[in-house]
Scaffold this motif. Structure first.
Motif, PDB file in Angstrom:
ATOM      1  N   ALA A  70       0.969  -1.228  -0.044  1.00  0.00           N
ATOM      2  CA  ALA A  70      -0.012  -0.021   0.134  1.00  0.00           C
ATOM      3  C   ALA A  70       0.926   1.156  -0.108  1.00  0.00           C
ATOM      4  O   ALA A  70       1.489   1.497   0.861  1.00  0.00           O
ATOM      5  N   LYS A  96       0.756   4.381  -0.212  1.00  0.00           N
ATOM      6  CA  LYS A  96       0.337   5.555   0.706  1.00  0.00           C
ATOM      7  C   LYS A  96       1.369   5.638   2.119  1.00  0.00           C
ATOM      8  O   LYS A  96       1.551   6.590   2.653  1.00  0.00           O
ATOM      9  N   PHE A 151     -11.466  -4.695   2.595  1.00  0.00           N
ATOM     10  CA  PHE A 151     -10.393  -4.294   3.641  1.00  0.00           C
ATOM     11  C   PHE A 151     -11.131  -4.032   4.813  1.00  0.00           C
ATOM     12  O   PHE A 151     -12.294  -3.196   4.754  1.00  0.00           O
ATOM     13  N   SER A 201      -6.792  -2.113   9.991  1.00  0.00           N
ATOM     14  CA  SER A 201      -5.567  -1.675  10.139  1.00  0.00           C
ATOM     15  C   SER A 201      -4.908  -1.769  11.548  1.00  0.00           C
ATOM     16  O   SER A 201      -5.558  -1.590  12.245  1.00  0.00           O
ATOM     17  N   GLU A 258      -2.752  -6.780   1.180  1.00  0.00           N
ATOM     18  CA  GLU A 258      -2.140  -5.368   1.132  1.00  0.00           C
ATOM     19  C   GLU A 258      -1.705  -5.036   2.384  1.00  0.00           C
ATOM     20  O   GLU A 258      -2.588  -5.038   3.320  1.00  0.00           O
ATOM     21  N   GLY A 303       0.734  -1.783   4.375  1.00  0.00           N
ATOM     22  CA  GLY A 303       1.491  -0.618   4.098  1.00  0.00           C
ATOM     23  C   GLY A 303       2.608  -0.717   5.578  1.00  0.00           C
ATOM     24  O   GLY A 303       3.873  -1.119   5.151  1.00  0.00           O
ATOM     25  N   ARG A 304       1.957  -0.367   6.687  1.00  0.00           N
ATOM     26  CA  ARG A 304       2.993   0.006   7.589  1.00  0.00           C
ATOM     27  C   ARG A 304       3.746  -1.470   8.032  1.00  0.00           C
ATOM     28  O   ARG A 304       4.915  -1.253   8.496  1.00  0.00           O
ATOM     29  N   TYR A 346       3.819   6.674   7.155  1.00  0.00           N
ATOM     30  CA  TYR A 346       2.905   7.543   7.506  1.00  0.00           C
ATOM     31  C   TYR A 346       3.920   8.749   8.359  1.00  0.00           C
ATOM     32  O   TYR A 346       3.313   9.170   9.403  1.00  0.00           O
TER      33      TYR A 346
HETATM   34  C1  LIG Z   1      -4.311   2.637   4.156  1.00  0.00           C
HETATM   35  C2  LIG Z   1      -4.752   1.229   3.320  1.00  0.00           C
HETATM   36  C3  LIG Z   1      -3.873   0.137   3.749  1.00  0.00           C
HETATM   37  C4  LIG Z   1      -2.644  -0.092   4.399  1.00  0.00           C
HETATM   38  O1  LIG Z   1      -2.790   0.003   5.495  1.00  0.00           O
HETATM   39  P1  LIG Z   1      -1.791  -0.320   6.834  1.00  0.00           P
HETATM   40  O2  LIG Z   1      -2.304  -0.063   8.228  1.00  0.00           O
HETATM   41  O3  LIG Z   1      -0.411   0.622   6.408  1.00  0.00           O
HETATM   42  O4  LIG Z   1      -0.990  -1.780   6.276  1.00  0.00           O
HETATM   43  C5  LIG Z   1      -4.280  -0.911   2.785  1.00  0.00           C
HETATM   44  N1  LIG Z   1      -5.322  -1.106   2.177  1.00  0.00           N
HETATM   45  C6  LIG Z   1      -6.136   0.228   1.926  1.00  0.00           C
HETATM   46  C7  LIG Z   1      -7.195   0.153   1.179  1.00  0.00           C
HETATM   47  C8  LIG Z   1      -5.866   1.181   2.615  1.00  0.00           C
HETATM   48  O5  LIG Z   1      -6.509   2.436   2.743  1.00  0.00           O
END
Ligand SMILES: *Cc1c(COP(=O)(O)O)cnc(C)c1O
Length: 408
Positions: A65, A67, A203, A206, A284, A286-287, A388
């Protein structure tokens, strides 16, 4: 005295200093030419992906992810390591294509995609995780105008959410996704109208540290996906199961039991309902992928005492580290893992407040923390800064400008 969060594994000491990628903090600051700076570690990124690959079943792909950390060098480093990239804007699409990522590996989620963003994505074959009927209609119209079938998946707003999730993104009324009961009709509609059907995106949360909560959510996702696929009457080419794996930020937090999550997922993947037997699965993250790979280094500019309290005043702050300052969705402020990077091997002997340089009392990096005695010129490290941080903080606030960022 207040404790600081747990420092992630894998950081070393060289010459008494915190070292990242084999270089001392002071060397890294000199190389960057300025402070504050974010240092991202290739070794940490590699190790995290390797751990995930070892734990997850083969048939479950790994998406990043973007972002969480859209630094170009980080995206480029992740490109050969993960299977897919989840973006949330055409700006992130431009970053991914700039490092040569095949748009076929990219999916685009996010409420409020503008027409120009839909067009940019459709033109190169990015999968749209459509968030509403209205968005799907606009995508189909744009596809028609371009003479290109849009690749469409539907983001589902599930009726459940991941327990213990740091950010609630499913369950009840939401701006994300299409309510589950309306998904089958929309799916049939976009398929009939000539979209390239790509399946579902579900989703449900998180920043969860509980393996059991993640396992339960994944079970719910698979069950919902199978029911929806039955209703739709077409198979799902792909199912993005969401992510939700968190990292320890605060005292007492324990890492996710990844082996447990992986084993449960492998068991489920081996016994999928037949309607999902040909479905490509992915999660998916991110962090979890990038958070612990980043360290924020900021220099002590002043040391002063007020009413008996020692303050270390740094050249950084919440304009780069909104989350560590406690102002990004937290109720009670707690200390992120932090240290005096240039005195990393020394014993903690004094209690200090480490603050930023902004003219607001919100600008705190560590409260009442025990640290080795530090002075003007020393470097402070804030860990868990790889996700982030740089782009999720108000770097224009007070005009100090963005931090430097380097990948080592
Ligand atoms: C922000 C986001 C993520 C990533 O979330 P993390 O907590 O960083 O793993 C994954 N999928 C979607 C749809 C998001 O909006």
């Amino acid at each position: 005295m207040k404790p600081v969060g747990p420092i992630p594994a894998g950081y070393e000491t060289i010459g008494g200093e915190l070292a990242i990628g084999g270089k001392r903090a002071s060397e890294l600051a000199a190389e960057a030419g300025r402070t504050p700076l974010f240092v991202y570690s290739r070794a940490h990124l590699d190790a995290r992906v390797a751990d995930l690959r070892a734990a997850l079943p083969r048939r479950v792909g790994l998406n990043f992810a973007v972002k969480a950390n859209p630094h170009l060098a980080v995206i480029g480093h992740m490109a050969p390591l993960v299977d897919g990239f989840d973006i949330a804007s055409s700006g992130e699409l431009a970053l991914c294509t700039a490092v040569g990522i095949d748009p076929a590996r990219i999916s685009f989620a996010g409420p409020g995609k503008r027409d120009d963003e839909l067009e940019a994505a459709i033109a190169v074959g990015v999968t749209l995780n459509c968030e509403s009927e209205g968005e799907a209609a606009r995508a189909l119209a744009i596809g028609q105008r371009l003479g290109k079938a849009p690749r469409i998946a539907i983001r589902v707003n599930p009726s459940f959410e991941m327990k213990g999730s740091g950010m609630k993104m499913g369950g009840g009324a939401k701006q994300f996704g299409v309510d589950a009961e309306r998904v089958p009709a929309l799916a049939r509609d976009v398929i009939t109208q000539g979209a390239e059907w790509r399946g579902l995106h579900i989703f449900s949360g998180s920043q969860t540290l509980s393996a059991d909560a993640i396992i339960e959510a994944q079970g719910n996702v698979l069950e919902l996906a199978a029911n929806l696929a039955d209703d739709i009457g077409y198979g799902l080419p792909k199912l993005n199961m969401g992510g939700g794996l968190g990292i320890p930020y605060f005292p007492g937090d324990e890492p996710v039991d990844l082996a447990k999550v992986g084993a449960a997922l492998a068991e489920r993947a081996a016994h999928l309902p037949s309607v999902l037997s040909d479905t490509e699965l992915c999660i998916e993250l991110g962090r979890y992928l990038v958070g612990e790979a980043g360290v924020y280094l900021t220099r002590v500019i002043d040391r002063k005492i007020s009413h008996g309290v020692t303050y270390l005043i740094t050249d950084g702050g919440l304009h780069h580290q909104l989350a560590a300052s406690g102002n990004f969705g937290t109720v009670v402020r707690r200390n992120y893992p932090s240290a005096i990077a240039t005195r990393y091997a020394m014993e903690a002997t004094e209690e200090v407040n480490i603050v930023g340089c902004l003219c607001t009392p919100l600008d705190r990096l560590a409260d009442a923390a025990m640290m080795p005695q530090a002075d003007v010129g020393d470097l402070v490290a804030v860990f868990c800064a790889g996700a982030y941080g740089a782009t999720a903080s108000p770097s224009a606030f007070l005009g100090h400008g963005p931090a430097a960022e380097i990948l080592v």
